[in-house]
Design an enzyme around this catalytic site. Structure first.
Site, PDB file in Angstrom:
ATOM      1  N   TRP A 185       0.853  -1.342   0.090  1.00 11.38           N
ATOM      2  CA  TRP A 185      -0.041   0.015   0.135  1.00 11.38           C
ATOM      3  C   TRP A 185       0.694   1.398   0.007  1.00 11.38           C
ATOM      4  CZ3 TRP A 185      -4.148  -1.520  -2.023  1.00 11.38           C
ATOM      5  CH2 TRP A 185      -4.865  -2.463  -1.507  1.00 11.38           C
TER       6      TRP A 185
ATOM      7  N   ASP B 141      -1.218   6.772   6.445  1.00 14.63           N
ATOM      8  CA  ASP B 141      -2.502   5.757   5.933  1.00 14.63           C
ATOM      9  C   ASP B 141      -2.370   4.705   7.097  1.00 14.63           C
ATOM     10  OD1 ASP B 141      -3.941   3.818   5.084  1.00 14.63           O
ATOM     11  OD2 ASP B 141      -2.786   3.301   3.273  1.00 14.63           O
TER      12      ASP B 141
ATOM     13  N   LYS C 149     -11.746  -1.570   7.627  1.00 15.34           N
ATOM     14  CA  LYS C 149     -10.894  -2.718   8.542  1.00 15.34           C
ATOM     15  C   LYS C 149     -11.258  -2.353   9.792  1.00 15.34           C
ATOM     16  CE  LYS C 149      -8.415  -3.333   4.265  1.00 15.34           C
ATOM     17  NZ  LYS C 149      -7.448  -2.547   3.541  1.00 15.34           N
TER      18      LYS C 149
HETATM   19  C1  LIG Z   1      -7.141  -1.814   2.308  1.00 18.87           C
HETATM   20  C2  LIG Z   1      -5.843  -0.991   2.443  1.00 18.87           C
HETATM   21  C3  LIG Z   1      -6.086   0.162   1.459  1.00 18.87           C
HETATM   22  C4  LIG Z   1      -6.739   0.260   0.342  1.00 18.87           C
HETATM   23  O1  LIG Z   1      -8.030   0.559   0.311  1.00 18.87           O
HETATM   24  P1  LIG Z   1      -9.121   0.728  -0.889  1.00 18.87           P
HETATM   25  O2  LIG Z   1     -10.424   1.342  -0.044  1.00 18.87           O
HETATM   26  O3  LIG Z   1      -9.265  -0.667  -1.289  1.00 18.87           O
HETATM   27  O4  LIG Z   1      -8.608   1.697  -1.854  1.00 18.87           O
HETATM   28  C5  LIG Z   1      -4.936   1.055   1.440  1.00 18.87           C
HETATM   29  N1  LIG Z   1      -4.004   1.133   2.518  1.00 18.87           N
HETATM   30  C6  LIG Z   1      -4.156   0.256   3.443  1.00 18.87           C
HETATM   31  C7  LIG Z   1      -2.979   0.355   4.397  1.00 18.87           C
HETATM   32  C8  LIG Z   1      -4.997  -0.921   3.409  1.00 18.87           C
HETATM   33  O5  LIG Z   1      -4.852  -2.063   4.451  1.00 18.87           O
END
Ligand SMILES: *Cc1c(COP(=O)(O)O)cnc(C)c1O
Length: 361
Positions: free
Chosen positions: A104, A172, A196
């Site tokens: 990511w 993030d 998540k």
């Molecule tokens: C799942 C995830 C993403 C991606 O998210 P989307 O909503 O599918 O674009 C980005 N960063 C992290 C750390 C993730 O776990």
């Protein structure tokens, strides 16, 4: 709930608390005695205004962020933040620093390269991200910002504390926000796709320090501008009402439990599972530096790959679901997000123990 609920270890969309699912499902039929479904609720009406306000306040309270920060609820998932961050803060002549700790983080960096210069401050790419890269030191004050991923969902590593930074720190936190007590105020901007740890797919929480809103570097359309979203209180267009509502319910549940209790449970779950991974002769953990192991995503493999399919099947017979590793790494990944219970974790550990007994040669 009519059917029996599975023990859900999916990476995302992930397990939500059962009481949240119940309340959300009732709201689909009739929201709070209004005679309207939450799906029919006007986004500019008083009822939704209250939901949005509570969702924002809960983030503020749980993250310890004061009125220096704007809390936004946006569309577009984690990936739209990969774009919006550089669009808003990285001018064509600027350089941004990225800590390339996993998939990511790399993808965020690729998106940023469309808008300005990108510098890799540190990476563990050469070891397939099996450990965290070193936290960068001597970061140039000239960088527009430093971006990092707090929890590497696919590789199962995690920065357990939020470091201080001499340039605006952008995090993030999609897969570990509110998993433990942390100093969120070290960040200038935090984003978390809800699916998540804080809700269903369809909305992304952004907390942005207000001074950042004056740094906009280019002429961007309103929908992509943090400043415009802040000015319109996340109501620039029709927001994802149901996703924000269900996130708000999950945040209420988080508050009721308390971050300290959630952290304690997360530590217990991680200890249970990692102890078993280390003890069990069938499996091996994939993270090479144990201190880097994620509390949220435990990644492991079967020493004999023939056991991989067999163990997945074995788990599915026990109503354990979602432990197949991400397609980039294979093996297994058990996600232990806040809503995953200790009992579910114990059931997975028991399955690993029983599987070992039955497969001793
Ligand atoms: C799942 C995830 C993403 C991606 O998210 P989307 O909503 O599918 O674009 C980005 N960063 C992290 C750390 C993730 O776990």
């Amino acid at each position: 709930m009519t059917s029996k609920r599975k023990l859900n270890f999916n990476g995302g969309p992930a397990a939500l608390p059962e009481e949240v699912l119940k309340e959300a499902s009732e709201a689909v039929v009739d929201y709070n005695g209004t005679g309207l479904s939450i799906l029919e609720l006007p986004h500019r009406g008083k009822d939704f205004e209250k939901i949005l306000e509570e969702a924002k306040e809960l983030v503020r309270e749980l993250c310890g962020l004061n009125s220096d920060y704007e809390i936004l609820w946006l569309h577009g998932g984690g990936r739209l933040q990969f774009c919006m961050v550089p669009m808003n803060f990285l001018g064509p002549e600027d350089t941004a620093g990225y800590v390339a700790s996993g998939h990511w983080a790399e993808e965020a960096m690729e998106y940023a390269a469309h808008y300005g210069e990108v510098e890799i401050l540190s990476t563990s790419r050469e070891d397939n991200y099996a450990h965290l890269p070193k936290w960068p030191t001597d970061v140039s004050n000239n960088l527009a910002y430093l971006h990092y991923t707090t929890n590497n969902t696919i590789y199962g590593t995690q920065f357990h504390t939020v470091p201080k930074s001499n340039v605006p720190l952008i995090a993030d936190m999609s897969s570990d926000i509110l998993c433990s007590k942390r100093d969120y105020t070290n960040c200038a901007l935090i984003y978390a796709a809800a699916q998540k740890n804080i809700g269903p797919a369809g909305t992304t929480m952004v907390a942005v320090r207000k001074d950042m809103l004056e740094r906009i570097h280019r002429d961007i359309p309103a929908m992509l501008s943090y400043k415009k979203h802040a000015e319109k209180n996340s109501l620039l267009n029709t927001p994802p009402v149901f996703a924000i509502y269900t996130s708000m319910l999950t945040l209420r549940w988080t508050k009721k439990k308390g971050i300290a209790a959630i952290e304690e449970e997360n530590r217990q779950k991680a200890a249970l599972l990692y102890n078993e991974i280390d003890r069990n002769s069938i499996f091996t953990g994939t993270v090479t530096n144990k201190a880097d192991r994620s509390m949220m995503n435990a990644c492991f493999i079967a020493n004999n790959t023939e056991n991989e399919k067999a163990f997945l099947q074995y788990c599915s017979e026990r109503d354990i679901t979602g432990i197949k590793g991400h397609r980039f790494v294979g093996g297994f990944r058990a996600s232990l997000y806040n809503a995953v219970t200790i009992q579910a974790t114990e059931a997975l550990v028991k399955a690993m123990q029983d599987f070992e007994k039955e497969n001793k040669y």
